[in-house]
Scaffold this active site. Structure first.
Site, PDB file in Angstrom:
ATOM      1  N   ASP A 150       0.857  -1.107  -0.115  1.00 43.96           N
ATOM      2  CA  ASP A 150      -0.137  -0.089  -0.050  1.00 43.96           C
ATOM      3  C   ASP A 150       0.758   1.271  -0.088  1.00 43.96           C
ATOM      4  OD1 ASP A 150      -2.216   1.629   0.419  1.00 43.96           O
ATOM      5  OD2 ASP A 150      -2.482   1.264   2.495  1.00 43.96           O
ATOM      6  N   ARG A 180     -14.441  -4.177  -4.540  1.00 45.37           N
ATOM      7  CA  ARG A 180     -15.009  -3.418  -3.562  1.00 45.37           C
ATOM      8  C   ARG A 180     -16.629  -2.965  -3.480  1.00 45.37           C
ATOM      9  NH1 ARG A 180     -11.591   0.518  -1.229  1.00 45.37           N
ATOM     10  NH2 ARG A 180     -13.565   0.900   0.196  1.00 45.37           N
TER      11      ARG A 180
HETATM   12  N1   CP Z   1      -8.082   1.824  -1.931  1.00 47.36           N
HETATM   13  C1   CP Z   1      -9.178   2.886  -1.570  1.00 47.36           C
HETATM   14  O1   CP Z   1      -9.902   3.152  -0.539  1.00 47.36           O
HETATM   15  O2   CP Z   1      -9.074   3.616  -2.605  1.00 47.36           O
HETATM   16  P1   CP Z   1      -9.943   5.130  -2.778  1.00 47.36           P
HETATM   17  O3   CP Z   1      -9.078   5.985  -1.586  1.00 47.36           O
HETATM   18  O4   CP Z   1      -9.863   5.783  -3.915  1.00 47.36           O
HETATM   19  O5   CP Z   1     -11.392   5.102  -2.089  1.00 47.36           O
END
Ligand code: CP
Length: 301
Positions: A221, A288
Site C-alpha cells: 500500500d 469493493r
Molecule cells: N483503496 C481505496 O480506498 O481507494 P480510494 O481512496 O480511491 O477510495
C-alpha cells in the site's frame, strides 16, 4: 442497529457469508434490492475514487438513493459537532458511509446516528478494503484456510485491519515495516487476542524477506497516507521495502501480489510487478463494489 467500523464487527462466519454472497452479486448486479426506498449518506472528508464510486454505484444497484456529501459542503466544516450531525442525519437518512481522518469521529457518529454506519476509512482502519481483498483471495485460492499473507510497507490503517482480519479469520499475517512505522499497538493487541480462538498467527518484523517467506499473498500500500503529504523524509525510511521481483522470489511459487490502490509505482511496488499482477489488483478494486453490497445487505436486513 449494526455498524461496520472494524472488520471484527462481523463474526468469522459472517465474513465468509459476505464474501460468498458478494460472488453471487458479481454475477447478477441488480439481484438484491434490499436498499429499495432507503437513502444512504456517503460522507467523505477525504478524497476517494474506489470507495466513493463503489458505494455510490452499489447503493443505486440495490435500489437505494446514494447521497454524496463532502465534508466542506456541510456545517461540519464550520464547527457543527458530530453528535448533532448524527442526530440530525438520523431524521433523513437510513444509513451512513463515512470517510474521516479520525476513527473516534466515526465512532462518535455511530453512537449518535440511528441507522448503520460503515467505516469507509479512518486513520486507524480500512475494513471495507480488507473485506474486498478477502473476497479476491477466496476467488483466487478457492479458500481462506491456511492462507499466508505478507504485508510490506507502512503500518497504517490497511496494515492494522489486515492484522485484525488475520486474527478473526485464522490466517497467517506477517507485517514488515521500517523501524518506527509499526502497526498500532491497539490493532496488534486485538489481533493477538483473536488469534487465541481462531488459530491465526501474526508476525511483526522489520525484514521484508522474513515476512514474505513461503507466503501466498504479498500485499502492499502507499507509503505516505492522505494527510501525511508533508512528511517528505518518510519515503527515505522505506528504502528496501519496495515489492519487486527479488522479494517475490522468497514467496510461495503460486504467490500473488496485491495492492489496494492508488499505487505509486517505483515506490512501494515496481512497475514490472504491478503490471504482472494487474489482473489481481484491478479485481480487488472491482470487488469493493460486490463485497460492500453484500455487507450492506447484511447490515440493512
Ligand atoms: N483503496 C481505496 O480506498 O481507494 P480510494 O481512496 O480511491 O477510495
Amino acid at each position: 442497529k449494526r455498524d461496520f467500523l472494524n472488520i471484527s464487527d462481523l463474526t468469522k462466519e459472517e465474513v465468509l457469508e459476505v464474501i460468498k454472497y458478494a460472488g453471487k452479486l458479481k454475477k447478477d448486479r441488480f439481484s438484491d434490492q434490499s436498499l429499495k426506498g432507503k437513502s444512504i449518506g456517503l460522507i467523505f472528508m477525504k478524497p476517494s475514487t474506489r470507495t466513493r464510486l463503489s458505494f455510490e454505484v452499489g447503493v443505486y444497484q440495490m435500489g437505494g438513493q446514494p447521497l454524496y456529501i463532502t465534508g466542506s459542503s456541510t456545517q461540519l466544516s464550520r464547527g457543527e459537532d458530530i453528535k448533532d450531525t448524527g442526530r440530525v442525519m438520523s431524521r433523513y437518512l437510513d444509513g451512513i458511509v463515512i470517510r474521516t481522518y479520525s476513527h473516534s469521529e466515526t465512532e462518535q457518529l455511530a453512537k449518535y446516528f440511528d441507522g448503520p454506519v460503515i467505516n469507509a476509512l479512518t486513520d486507524y482502519l480500512h475494513p471495507c478494503q480488507i473485506l474486498a481483498d478477502l473476497q479476491t483471495i477466496y476467488e483466487r485460492f478457492g479458500t481462506l484456510k491456511g492462507i499466508k499473507i505478507a504485508y510490506i510497507g507502512d503500518g497504517n490503517n490497511v496494515a492494522n485491519t489486515w492484522l485484525i482480519a488475520g486474527g478473526l479469520m485464522g490466517l497467517n499475517v506477517n507485517v514488515a515495516t521500517p523501524e518506527g512505522y509499526e502497526p498500532s499497538g491497539k490493532a496488534v493487541y486485538e489481533a493477538v487476542n483473536l488469534c487465541k480462538n481462531s488459530g491465526g498467527k501474526i508476525l511483526l518484523t522489520n525484514d521484508p524477506v522474513e515476512a514474505v517467506k513461503d507466503t501466498d499473498v504479498i500485499y502492499t500500500d502507499v507509503w505516505v497516507s492522505m494527510g501525511q503529504e508533508g512528511e517528505k523524509e518518510k519515503k527515505e525510511h522505506f528504502r528496501g521495502f519496495t515489492v519487486d521481483r527479488e522479494l517475490l522470489r522468497h514467496a510461495s511459487k503460486k504467490a500473488i501480489v496485491m495492492h489496494c490502490l492508488p499505487a505509486h509505482k517505483g515506490e512501494e511496488i515496481t512497475e514490472e510487478l504491478f503490471e504482472q499482477f494487474s489482473d489481481v489488483i484491478f479485481e480487488q478494486a472491482e470487488n469493493r463494489l460486490h463485497a460492500q453490497k453484500a455487507l450492506m445487505s447484511l447490515l440493512f436486513k
